[in-house]
Design an enzyme around this catalytic site. Structure first.
Site, short mmCIF file in Angstrom:
data_model
loop_
_atom_site.label_atom_id
_atom_site.label_comp_id
_atom_site.label_asym_id
_atom_site.label_seq_id
_atom_site.Cartn_x
_atom_site.Cartn_y
_atom_site.Cartn_z
N ALA A 58 31.34 27.06 11.61
CA ALA A 58 31.60 25.63 11.63
C ALA A 58 32.79 25.31 12.53
CB ALA A 58 31.86 25.12 10.22
N ASN A 107 44.34 25.23 15.60
CA ASN A 107 43.84 23.87 15.46
C ASN A 107 44.40 23.24 14.19
OD1 ASN A 107 41.62 22.87 13.38
ND2 ASN A 107 41.34 25.10 13.61
N PHE A 111 39.52 17.75 9.80
CA PHE A 111 38.19 17.26 9.41
C PHE A 111 37.84 15.95 10.11
CE2 PHE A 111 37.92 19.43 4.92
CZ PHE A 111 37.72 20.65 5.54
N SER A 169 40.23 25.18 4.60
CA SER A 169 40.90 24.65 5.79
C SER A 169 42.36 24.40 5.47
CB SER A 169 40.24 23.36 6.24
OG SER A 169 41.03 22.74 7.25
N ASN A 171 44.24 22.36 7.09
CA ASN A 171 44.64 21.13 7.78
C ASN A 171 44.41 19.85 6.98
OD1 ASN A 171 45.42 22.58 10.13
ND2 ASN A 171 43.25 22.82 10.61
N THR A 172 43.93 19.98 5.74
CA THR A 172 43.85 18.84 4.82
C THR A 172 44.80 19.13 3.67
OG1 THR A 172 41.55 18.33 5.39
CG2 THR A 172 42.36 17.55 3.26
N LYS A 204 33.43 29.12 1.35
CA LYS A 204 34.26 29.67 2.42
C LYS A 204 35.71 29.74 1.97
CE LYS A 204 35.02 29.35 7.42
NZ LYS A 204 34.56 28.72 8.65
N ASN A 233 38.30 31.81 6.67
CA ASN A 233 38.71 30.70 7.52
C ASN A 233 39.89 31.11 8.39
OD1 ASN A 233 38.99 27.97 8.48
ND2 ASN A 233 38.17 27.24 6.53
#
Length: 343
Positions: A58, A107, A111, A169, A171-172, A204, A233
């Site tokens: 993804a 990165n 999202f 992730s 990043n959230t 994940k 991840n």
């Protein structure tokens, strides 16, 4: 993706601009179909019959809009997203950094995507022969993250071949807290109740977990009928070996520097799972040897993304040819026979 020489040209551009151009090329360029897969590469995971074990992770096609091109590159399966119920812009730019000297990416996209309705509309026009997965996320400002995953699962029911619950992730804000046992039991319990199709559900996880934490997640996944684990991840770690000027940027690190950490996490998941749940290996895979190491460590399939930025889409075919040669050289007749067999 575009031909390998085009991928090199894209690296001359700002990373996010290059990403957008790659998506446009995959949507509109006349990409020739990859050669048929060697039958020895066929494998099966969670009821899905894969023509080969090399999947797309993804992050590349967040809105499932480039499946026409991706379906022709030779992947065994393609995972799109992450998609959230509502469209959201993600974090401010710049938020994508190429660490060329390290063959890596950082990165902090957050999202960014066009939301569930747009994603579903694209899936309704997907190439029928391609195995497609939907990577589900939660909106940044949601008051109930677990409810967002349920919304994604229900909204894409019958449109996706499998679903991935992405709780890893970095990043959230607060998302990785869902990997704790109480929060995980609540989330996976609600996901289990919402399942209305036979499409498998994967989970994940992050590489920044201890062996005990991974073992706990394995047991929670089994308790709630999760069909496979994706390990792993991006990482928040910044190895001392990084050399690129942007190495200190915030966000998730992927690519070559993640390889050892992701392989360790996979081995720990395989030890905890003891064959009770299939695993998909991700993180730092850039060659047939890397893919082979994951399979021998316990992965039934693998996924790639960051390496495509440096190696171009021809990497897919090179990995497959290498895997087929290694299987025959070591006397295996299938991928399944090699899974978890020590080198």
């Amino acid at each position: 993706m575009i031909p390998d020489f085009g991928a090199a040209a894209l690296r001359l551009l700002d990373p996010e601009t290059a990403h957008g151009l790659a998506i446009r090329a995959l949507k509109h360029a006349p990409i020739p179909a990859a050669a048929p897969d060697d039958p020895i590469l066929a494998t099966r995971i969670a009821g899905l019959n894969l023509p080969n074990p090399v999947g797309l992770a993804a992050g590349l096609d967040k809105n499932a809009e480039a499946l026409a091109g991706l379906s022709r590159l030779g992947f065994g399966f393609v995972e799109c997203g992450s998609v959230t119920p509502l469209a959201q812009p993600g974090n401010p730019r710049p938020r994508l950094f190429r660490l060329t000297e390290d063959r890596a990416i950082i990165n902090r996209m957050g999202f960014n995507n066009d939301g569930l309705d747009a994603f579903a509309a694209h899936l309704r026009r997907r190439p029928p022969a391609t195995i497609v997965g939907a990577n589900l996320g939660a909106n940044k400002d949601t008051g109930d993250r677990a409810a967002d995953y349920v919304t994604g699962l229900r909204g894409l029911g019958g449109l996706s071949d499998y679903f991935t619950v992405n709780i890893s992730s970095p990043n959230t804000p607060g998302l990785r807290a869902l990997q704790g046992r109480d929060a995980l039991d609540d989330l996976l319990g609600r996901v289990a109740e919402a399942r209305t199709t036979p499409a498998p559900v994967f989970l994940k996880i992050a590489p920044d977990l201890t062996a005990d934490e991974i073992a706990m997640i394995v047991e929670a996944a089994l308790a709630h009928r999760i069909d496979a684990l994706i390990v792993s991840n991006t990482t928040l770690d910044r190895p001392d070996s990084l050399r690129a000027p942007d190495r200190a940027e915030a966000g998730g690190l992927s690519g070559e520097p993640l390889k050892a950490r992701a392989l360790t996490a996979l081995r720990e998941a395989a030890a905890a799972a003891a064959g009770r749940i299939p695993l998909i290996g991700v993180g730092g895979i850039a060659s047939g040897r890397d893919a082979w190491d994951r399979i021998r460590a316990g992965a039934t399939a693998i996924q790639i993304y960051s390496a495509l930025i440096y190696e171009g889409p021809g990497l897919v075919g090179r990995i497959k040819r290498d895997l087929a040669a290694r299987l025959r050289a070591e006397g295996f007749s299938s991928i399944a026979e090699a899974v978890g067999r020590p080198c």
